[in-house]
Scaffold this active site. Sequence first.
Site, PDB file in Angstrom:
ATOM      1  CB  CYS A  25      87.823   8.538 -58.733  1.00  0.00           C
ATOM      2  SG  CYS A  25      87.038   8.459 -57.115  1.00  0.00           S
TER       3      CYS A  25
ATOM      4  CG  ASP B 183      78.568   1.885 -70.986  1.00  0.00           C
ATOM      5  OD1 ASP B 183      77.425   2.202 -70.409  1.00  0.00           O
ATOM      6  OD2 ASP B 183      78.995   2.544 -71.708  1.00  0.00           O
TER       7      ASP B 183
ATOM      8  CB  CYS C 188      84.012   5.810 -58.327  1.00  0.00           C
ATOM      9  SG  CYS C 188      85.987   5.161 -58.475  1.00  0.00           S
TER      10      CYS C 188
ATOM     11  CG  ASP D  54      82.068   3.997 -72.869  1.00  0.00           C
ATOM     12  OD1 ASP D  54      81.124   4.878 -72.348  1.00  0.00           O
ATOM     13  OD2 ASP D  54      82.431   4.138 -74.053  1.00  0.00           O
TER      14      ASP D  54
ATOM     15  CB  CYS E  22      89.782   5.730 -54.649  1.00  0.00           C
ATOM     16  SG  CYS E  22      89.070   5.443 -56.405  1.00  0.00           S
TER      17      CYS E  22
ATOM     18  CD  GLU F  94      73.929   1.197 -69.429  1.00  0.00           C
ATOM     19  OE1 GLU F  94      74.174   2.176 -68.720  1.00  0.00           O
ATOM     20  OE2 GLU F  94      74.464   1.418 -70.667  1.00  0.00           O
TER      21      GLU F  94
ATOM     22  CB  CYS G  99      85.976   4.582 -53.757  1.00  0.00           C
ATOM     23  SG  CYS G  99      85.604   6.071 -54.837  1.00  0.00           S
TER      24      CYS G  99
END
Length: 399
Positions: A341, A187, A323, A351, A344, A271, A326
């Site tokens: 999150c 990332d 996330c 990042d 979870c 990306e 999950c």
Amino acid sequence: MSLIYEYKLDGTNAQYSAIEEAIRTTQFVRNKCLRLWMDTRGTNRNDLQCYCAQLAKEYDWACALNSQARQAAADRAWAAISRFYVNCRNKKPGKKGYPQFQHDCRSVEYKRTGWRLEPDGRHITFTDGCQIGQLRLVGTRDIETFPITRLKRVRLIRRADGFFCQFLVQAQRRVHHVPTGKETGIDLGLKEFLTDAQGNTVANPRHLRKAEKKLKRLHRRLSRTQKRSSGRKKARKKLAKGYLKVSRQREDFARKTANALVSSHDFIAFEKLSIANLVKNRKLAKSISDASWGRFLLWLRYYGAIHDIPVIGVEPAYTTADCSACGARVKKSLSIRTHICRSCGLVLDRDHNAAINILAKSRTVGQTETAPSAGGDNASGQPPSTSSRRKPTTGKVAE
């Protein structure tokens, strides 16, 4: 596949002046060809090539430049024209890139004729009417080891710190990749240059930010000089050298980081950022440009090709919000640097979370990103060049 070998040129002031004259002639031919296209409907590439011979008859000083070098200048004009045609056909939004006259040409390109490489591989002689003569090549590459038929192009380039010679060499480059069994997603960001799926980070060097104080001082010094004075020329040259150093630092960092990443992994996902759109954000444009993500990704694909490992590009949508444990979507602004999150309970650097999602997303992508022919340059649309001189150590919002 091809490689670029680059040398610095060592010559006399008279020879440098002759190179400058050849560059000005290249600019003249390119602009005249563009004017012909503007004035004559239906002009094609072949018409521009033929027009070069007509220009040589009309202008004696244009005739001094090698005929194939004049044709290469015409090809530059046609490259701008064809790019405009493509943008129009594809209905590109906004400006279509209508060809413009060039005022700052910095190179002249020879093809198969007009030059001769000496047997020692350390001197090159230009044999056309520009009277450049013999120049010494300063570098460590052994260009003489290649058959002369593999040298497809020679380009003379003017930069702030002197003149350089580039050879386009037709050659195969392959590196034996030692398998490591490691896979990762990366990332790209501004706080850290990159974060991988294992949580490792590479610091953002911020080359321009570090040099900004010195560059501002050089800008002020330039603004105080009188126009067309010798002092202004000296100040302008110092300022250009300052920016050239930053450019080389970015290039060196991008190349070394990409090489280290590819050498230590068997699979890499990244990306597919639309950097041209990202820099439209005026608050982040300078930082994004300073990070030089595009150059890094170009080197990453290049090294992936010569190491023969998969380098996959994935869409960046929701890689930061989702996330990684999950799959719940947790929206967050740029100021929030930690992924928390509520479903979870996962707490992770944003990042790092995005890098894990990128790696997971790449496993569903069936198409591998491949680099173009190794060793070209930006103007020809080829991957990064292999320089003979060791240079100085030369969508989604950034996160």
